[in-house]
Write a protein that holds these residues in place. Structure first.
Motif, PDB file in Angstrom:
ATOM      1  N   ALA A  24      -6.023  -4.146  -6.387  1.00 18.99           N
ATOM      2  CA  ALA A  24      -6.296  -3.015  -5.504  1.00 18.99           C
ATOM      3  C   ALA A  24      -5.241  -2.895  -4.414  1.00 18.99           C
ATOM      4  O   ALA A  24      -4.569  -3.861  -4.058  1.00 18.99           O
ATOM      5  CB  ALA A  24      -7.679  -3.170  -4.872  1.00 18.99           C
ATOM      6  N   ASP A  25      -5.145  -1.679  -3.880  1.00 18.31           N
ATOM      7  CA  ASP A  25      -4.254  -1.355  -2.769  1.00 18.31           C
ATOM      8  C   ASP A  25      -5.104  -1.357  -1.490  1.00 18.31           C
ATOM      9  O   ASP A  25      -6.000  -0.521  -1.335  1.00 18.31           O
ATOM     10  CB  ASP A  25      -3.631   0.017  -3.020  1.00 18.31           C
ATOM     11  N   ILE A  26      -4.832  -2.293  -0.602  1.00 16.82           N
ATOM     12  CA  ILE A  26      -5.594  -2.424   0.647  1.00 16.82           C
ATOM     13  C   ILE A  26      -5.551  -1.129   1.459  1.00 16.82           C
ATOM     14  O   ILE A  26      -6.571  -0.670   1.970  1.00 16.82           O
ATOM     15  CB  ILE A  26      -5.055  -3.604   1.499  1.00 16.82           C
ATOM     16  N   HIS A  27      -4.372  -0.535   1.581  1.00 20.09           N
ATOM     17  CA  HIS A  27      -4.237   0.682   2.382  1.00 20.09           C
ATOM     18  C   HIS A  27      -5.056   1.830   1.797  1.00 20.09           C
ATOM     19  O   HIS A  27      -5.655   2.611   2.542  1.00 20.09           O
ATOM     20  CB  HIS A  27      -2.767   1.085   2.515  1.00 20.09           C
ATOM     21  N   GLU A  28      -5.100   1.917   0.486  1.00 18.61           N
ATOM     22  CA  GLU A  28      -5.910   2.949  -0.164  1.00 18.61           C
ATOM     23  C   GLU A  28      -7.393   2.740   0.165  1.00 18.61           C
ATOM     24  O   GLU A  28      -8.122   3.700   0.434  1.00 18.61           O
ATOM     25  CB  GLU A  28      -5.685   2.885  -1.680  1.00 18.61           C
ATOM     26  N   GLY A  29      -7.845   1.492   0.176  1.00 13.65           N
ATOM     27  CA  GLY A  29      -9.230   1.188   0.520  1.00 13.65           C
ATOM     28  C   GLY A  29      -9.554   1.567   1.956  1.00 13.65           C
ATOM     29  O   GLY A  29     -10.601   2.161   2.233  1.00 13.65           O
ATOM     30  N   ILE A  30      -8.659   1.242   2.881  1.00 12.87           N
ATOM     31  CA  ILE A  30      -8.873   1.586   4.292  1.00 12.87           C
ATOM     32  C   ILE A  30      -8.896   3.103   4.450  1.00 12.87           C
ATOM     33  O   ILE A  30      -9.773   3.660   5.109  1.00 12.87           O
ATOM     34  CB  ILE A  30      -7.781   0.961   5.195  1.00 12.87           C
ATOM     35  N   ASP A  31      -7.923   3.780   3.827  1.00  8.11           N
ATOM     36  CA  ASP A  31      -7.831   5.237   3.955  1.00  8.11           C
ATOM     37  C   ASP A  31      -9.053   5.941   3.373  1.00  8.11           C
ATOM     38  O   ASP A  31      -9.548   6.914   3.951  1.00  8.11           O
ATOM     39  CB  ASP A  31      -6.546   5.760   3.305  1.00  8.11           C
ATOM     40  N   TYR A  56       0.716   0.273   9.274  1.00  9.72           N
ATOM     41  CA  TYR A  56       0.702  -0.399   7.981  1.00  9.72           C
ATOM     42  C   TYR A  56       2.076  -0.961   7.638  1.00  9.72           C
ATOM     43  O   TYR A  56       3.059  -0.239   7.683  1.00  9.72           O
ATOM     44  CB  TYR A  56       0.327   0.581   6.868  1.00  9.72           C
ATOM     45  N   GLU A  57       2.099  -2.230   7.277  1.00 11.00           N
ATOM     46  CA  GLU A  57       3.302  -2.822   6.692  1.00 11.00           C
ATOM     47  C   GLU A  57       3.152  -2.763   5.178  1.00 11.00           C
ATOM     48  O   GLU A  57       2.047  -2.631   4.655  1.00 11.00           O
ATOM     49  CB  GLU A  57       3.473  -4.279   7.143  1.00 11.00           C
ATOM     50  N   LYS A  58       4.248  -2.881   4.488  1.00 11.14           N
ATOM     51  CA  LYS A  58       4.218  -2.870   3.023  1.00 11.14           C
ATOM     52  C   LYS A  58       3.456  -4.109   2.539  1.00 11.14           C
ATOM     53  O   LYS A  58       3.748  -5.223   2.942  1.00 11.14           O
ATOM     54  CB  LYS A  58       5.641  -2.867   2.468  1.00 11.14           C
ATOM     55  N   LEU A  59       2.449  -3.866   1.690  1.00 13.00           N
ATOM     56  CA  LEU A  59       1.634  -4.942   1.146  1.00 13.00           C
ATOM     57  C   LEU A  59       1.642  -4.870  -0.378  1.00 13.00           C
ATOM     58  O   LEU A  59       1.677  -3.782  -0.943  1.00 13.00           O
ATOM     59  CB  LEU A  59       0.180  -4.823   1.617  1.00 13.00           C
ATOM     60  N   PRO A  60       1.540  -6.024  -1.020  1.00 14.32           N
ATOM     61  CA  PRO A  60       1.422  -6.003  -2.482  1.00 14.32           C
ATOM     62  C   PRO A  60      -0.004  -5.630  -2.873  1.00 14.32           C
ATOM     63  O   PRO A  60      -0.928  -5.727  -2.066  1.00 14.32           O
ATOM     64  CB  PRO A  60       1.711  -7.463  -2.863  1.00 14.32           C
ATOM     65  N   LEU A  61      -0.173  -5.202  -4.114  1.00 19.91           N
ATOM     66  CA  LEU A  61      -1.523  -5.046  -4.650  1.00 19.91           C
ATOM     67  C   LEU A  61      -2.111  -6.445  -4.742  1.00 19.91           C
ATOM     68  O   LEU A  61      -1.384  -7.403  -5.006  1.00 19.91           O
ATOM     69  CB  LEU A  61      -1.478  -4.406  -6.032  1.00 19.91           C
ATOM     70  N   ILE A  62      -3.413  -6.574  -4.504  1.00 23.73           N
ATOM     71  CA  ILE A  62      -4.033  -7.896  -4.627  1.00 23.73           C
ATOM     72  C   ILE A  62      -5.274  -7.806  -5.503  1.00 23.73           C
ATOM     73  O   ILE A  62      -5.934  -6.769  -5.554  1.00 23.73           O
ATOM     74  CB  ILE A  62      -4.405  -8.524  -3.266  1.00 23.73           C
ATOM     75  N   LYS A  63      -5.569  -8.900  -6.158  1.00 20.33           N
ATOM     76  CA  LYS A  63      -6.803  -8.982  -6.945  1.00 20.33           C
ATOM     77  C   LYS A  63      -7.928  -9.305  -5.973  1.00 20.33           C
ATOM     78  O   LYS A  63      -7.843 -10.263  -5.203  1.00 20.33           O
ATOM     79  CB  LYS A  63      -6.684 -10.060  -8.020  1.00 20.33           C
ATOM     80  N   ASN A 107       1.224 -16.157   2.227  1.00 18.58           N
ATOM     81  CA  ASN A 107       0.379 -15.641   1.153  1.00 18.58           C
ATOM     82  C   ASN A 107      -0.936 -15.085   1.664  1.00 18.58           C
ATOM     83  O   ASN A 107      -1.948 -15.128   0.974  1.00 18.58           O
ATOM     84  CB  ASN A 107       0.103 -16.742   0.120  1.00 18.58           C
ATOM     85  N   ILE A 108      -0.908 -14.557   2.894  1.00 13.69           N
ATOM     86  CA  ILE A 108      -2.139 -14.029   3.499  1.00 13.69           C
ATOM     87  C   ILE A 108      -1.896 -12.607   3.997  1.00 13.69           C
ATOM     88  O   ILE A 108      -0.923 -12.349   4.701  1.00 13.69           O
ATOM     89  CB  ILE A 108      -2.610 -14.916   4.663  1.00 13.69           C
ATOM     90  N   ILE A 109      -2.797 -11.720   3.605  1.00 15.36           N
ATOM     91  CA  ILE A 109      -2.773 -10.360   4.136  1.00 15.36           C
ATOM     92  C   ILE A 109      -3.722 -10.335   5.324  1.00 15.36           C
ATOM     93  O   ILE A 109      -4.862 -10.796   5.238  1.00 15.36           O
ATOM     94  CB  ILE A 109      -3.209  -9.335   3.069  1.00 15.36           C
ATOM     95  N   SER A 110      -3.239  -9.796   6.430  1.00 11.61           N
ATOM     96  CA  SER A 110      -4.035  -9.708   7.652  1.00 11.61           C
ATOM     97  C   SER A 110      -4.278  -8.238   7.982  1.00 11.61           C
ATOM     98  O   SER A 110      -3.344  -7.434   7.960  1.00 11.61           O
ATOM     99  CB  SER A 110      -3.299 -10.397   8.795  1.00 11.61           C
TER     100      SER A 110
END
Length: 182
Positions: A24-31, A56-63, A107-110
């Motif tokens: 999933a895309d974190i930014h898409e979820g927030i938006d 928003y900073e560039k983030l990878p998709l995460i499981k 390896n942590i998205i904040s």
């Protein structure tokens, strides 16, 4: 009236409880969460529009469990809006603002959700994630939103959820999600 999610007043059909573990895309979820809460962010007769600043900073998709993560965003944003509305009732000069920041460290998205609302008294901050604890009137909250959010972060995502708040200045809730969840 239909079933609502965690006392937010939002119909449960809008907050997916999907059990799917997927990329999933974190930014898409927030938006998408912000879009659902748009009715609460708009100007009301008693207050101006709540400003939302996205950093928003560039983030990878995460499981992750995307639906459950979106429920966490919903609970935190709903509480931020409630806090801002209470602060405005006490001080009409406040420019209500929510700042959402994302970044990656190792390896942590904040994800930080910061409001300039009423803040949380230090004496109760340790109870925030306890089930049924609430600072809201009986008809306004169940005390389950933060508890459920905490469980989702800890048990489902092996992450963290914590709060830093200064009474009278606002609150900052931080979500930390490891990118290597499996």
């Amino acid at each position: 009236m239909g079933i609502t999610s965690c006392g937010t007043g939002i119909p449960a059909r809008h907050i997916s409880n999907e059990a799917d573990f997927k990329e999933a895309d974190i930014h898409e979820g927030i938006d998408s969460t912000l879009m659902i809460l748009e009715y609460r962010l708009k100007a009301q007769t008693y207050r101006q529009e709540i400003q939302v600043i996205k950093q928003y900073e560039k983030l990878p998709l995460i499981k992750c469990y995307a639906g459950q993560l979106n429920q966490v965003f919903t609970n935190l944003l709903f509480n931020a809006i409630d806090s801002l509305e209470e602060a405005i009732s006490q001080n009409k000069d406040i420019v209500p603002t929510i700042t959402i920041s994302t970044y990656m460290m190792e390896n942590i998205i904040s994800i930080s959700i910061i409001d300039n609302g009423k803040g949380i008294d230090e004496s109760i901050q340790s109870k925030l994630f306890d089930p049924f604890f609430t600072t809201k009137p009986v008809d306004k909250g169940t005390g389950l939103g933060l508890s459920i959010s905490y469980q989702i972060m800890l048990e489902k995502h092996h992450g963290r959820l914590w709060c830093d708040s200064i009474p009278g200045k606002g609150s900052k809730f931080v979500i930390e999600i490891p990118t290597t969840l499996s």
